[in-house]
Design an enzyme around this catalytic site. Sequence first.
Site, PDB file in Angstrom:
ATOM      1  CG  ASN A   1     -27.079 -10.859  43.504  1.00 14.39           C
ATOM      2  OD1 ASN A   1     -26.671 -10.561  44.609  1.00 14.39           O
ATOM      3  ND2 ASN A   1     -26.271 -11.185  42.505  1.00 14.39           N
ATOM      4  CD  GLU A  31     -25.519 -15.157  40.563  1.00 15.77           C
ATOM      5  OE1 GLU A  31     -24.682 -16.091  40.577  1.00 15.77           O
ATOM      6  OE2 GLU A  31     -25.270 -14.014  40.120  1.00 15.77           O
ATOM      7  CB  CYS A  40     -32.024  -8.387  40.088  1.00 11.33           C
ATOM      8  SG  CYS A  40     -31.377  -8.675  38.441  1.00 11.33           S
ATOM      9  CD  GLU A  46     -31.442  -4.009  41.435  1.00  6.41           C
ATOM     10  OE1 GLU A  46     -31.315  -5.247  41.553  1.00  6.41           O
ATOM     11  OE2 GLU A  46     -30.651  -3.297  40.800  1.00  6.41           O
ATOM     12  CB  CYS A  64     -30.792  -5.597  34.755  1.00  2.00           C
ATOM     13  SG  CYS A  64     -32.253  -6.423  35.417  1.00  2.00           S
ATOM     14  CB  CYS A  92     -34.365  -4.294  38.135  1.00  2.00           C
ATOM     15  SG  CYS A  92     -33.909  -5.907  38.808  1.00  2.00           S
TER      16      CYS A  92
HETATM   17  N1  THU Z   1     -27.871  -8.098  39.465  1.00  2.00           N
HETATM   18  C1  THU Z   1     -28.635  -7.529  40.427  1.00  2.00           C
HETATM   19  O1  THU Z   1     -28.989  -8.167  41.421  1.00  2.00           O
HETATM   20  N2  THU Z   1     -28.982  -6.234  40.258  1.00  2.00           N
HETATM   21  C2  THU Z   1     -28.572  -5.435  39.245  1.00  2.00           C
HETATM   22  O2  THU Z   1     -28.921  -4.266  39.206  1.00  2.00           O
HETATM   23  C3  THU Z   1     -27.699  -5.967  38.208  1.00  2.00           C
HETATM   24  C4  THU Z   1     -27.462  -7.436  38.250  1.00  2.00           C
HETATM   25  C5  THU Z   1     -27.419  -9.492  39.662  1.00  2.00           C
HETATM   26  C6  THU Z   1     -28.041 -10.516  38.763  1.00  2.00           C
HETATM   27  C7  THU Z   1     -26.975 -11.604  38.798  1.00  2.00           C
HETATM   28  O3  THU Z   1     -27.150 -12.389  39.971  1.00  2.00           O
HETATM   29  C8  THU Z   1     -25.682 -10.832  38.948  1.00  2.00           C
HETATM   30  O4  THU Z   1     -26.038  -9.564  39.450  1.00  2.00           O
HETATM   31  C9  THU Z   1     -24.899 -10.683  37.663  1.00  2.00           C
HETATM   32  O5  THU Z   1     -25.692 -10.189  36.643  1.00  2.00           O
END
Ligand code: THU
Length: 161
Positions: free
Chosen positions: A61, A63, A72, A74, A113, A116
């Site tokens: 991920n 940000e 994310c 994925e 999420c 994804c």
């Molecule tokens: N996140 C992911 O990368 N994958 C997931 O399956 C759930 C959430 C990340 C998004 C964000 O950077 C952090 O986790 C918190 O939501």
Amino acid sequence: MHKTISFDYQLFEDDSSLNPNLQQLLKAANDAINLSYAPYSRFHVGAALLLSNGEIIKGSNQENASFPAGICAERVALSVASSLFPSEKIITVAIAYRNGAETVSFDTILSPCGICRQSLLETTQRQQSDIGVILSSPTGQIIYLERAAHLLPLAFSSLHL
Ligand code: THU
């Protein structure tokens, strides 16, 4: 008329029930956690994709101070795979995470999420074959399901357009 949607999945206490290829894939997802850029949530996620040519693609991920610009793990991995290997199918995705908050229980298995799930579904339709999913907790518990499409029942898709 009442209808029910259900699907099977397997729950494992550790990776010993996975075949060696999938153990390696889950290890790649755990390695990818270290490439996460998550200074805001401190929730570090790694994803790894096994392609039909045997290649493993990693994503983490990423940000942003403008929070919605974050992406994310994925979807990072899915974008890398379709950009570098557009004609290879994705066989399995493995997902792992580490939570920066020490007080939170470490045995919760991560589940992707909604966005994804939507992206995974589009990929299954695009490549005309489903994708196996390995979800894990930091303590090593695993959920394995054979079809990513099962994660998004009654989904919106290109079929509606
Ligand atoms: N996140 C992911 O990368 N994958 C997931 O399956 C759930 C959430 C990340 C998004 C964000 O950077 C952090 O986790 C918190 O939501």
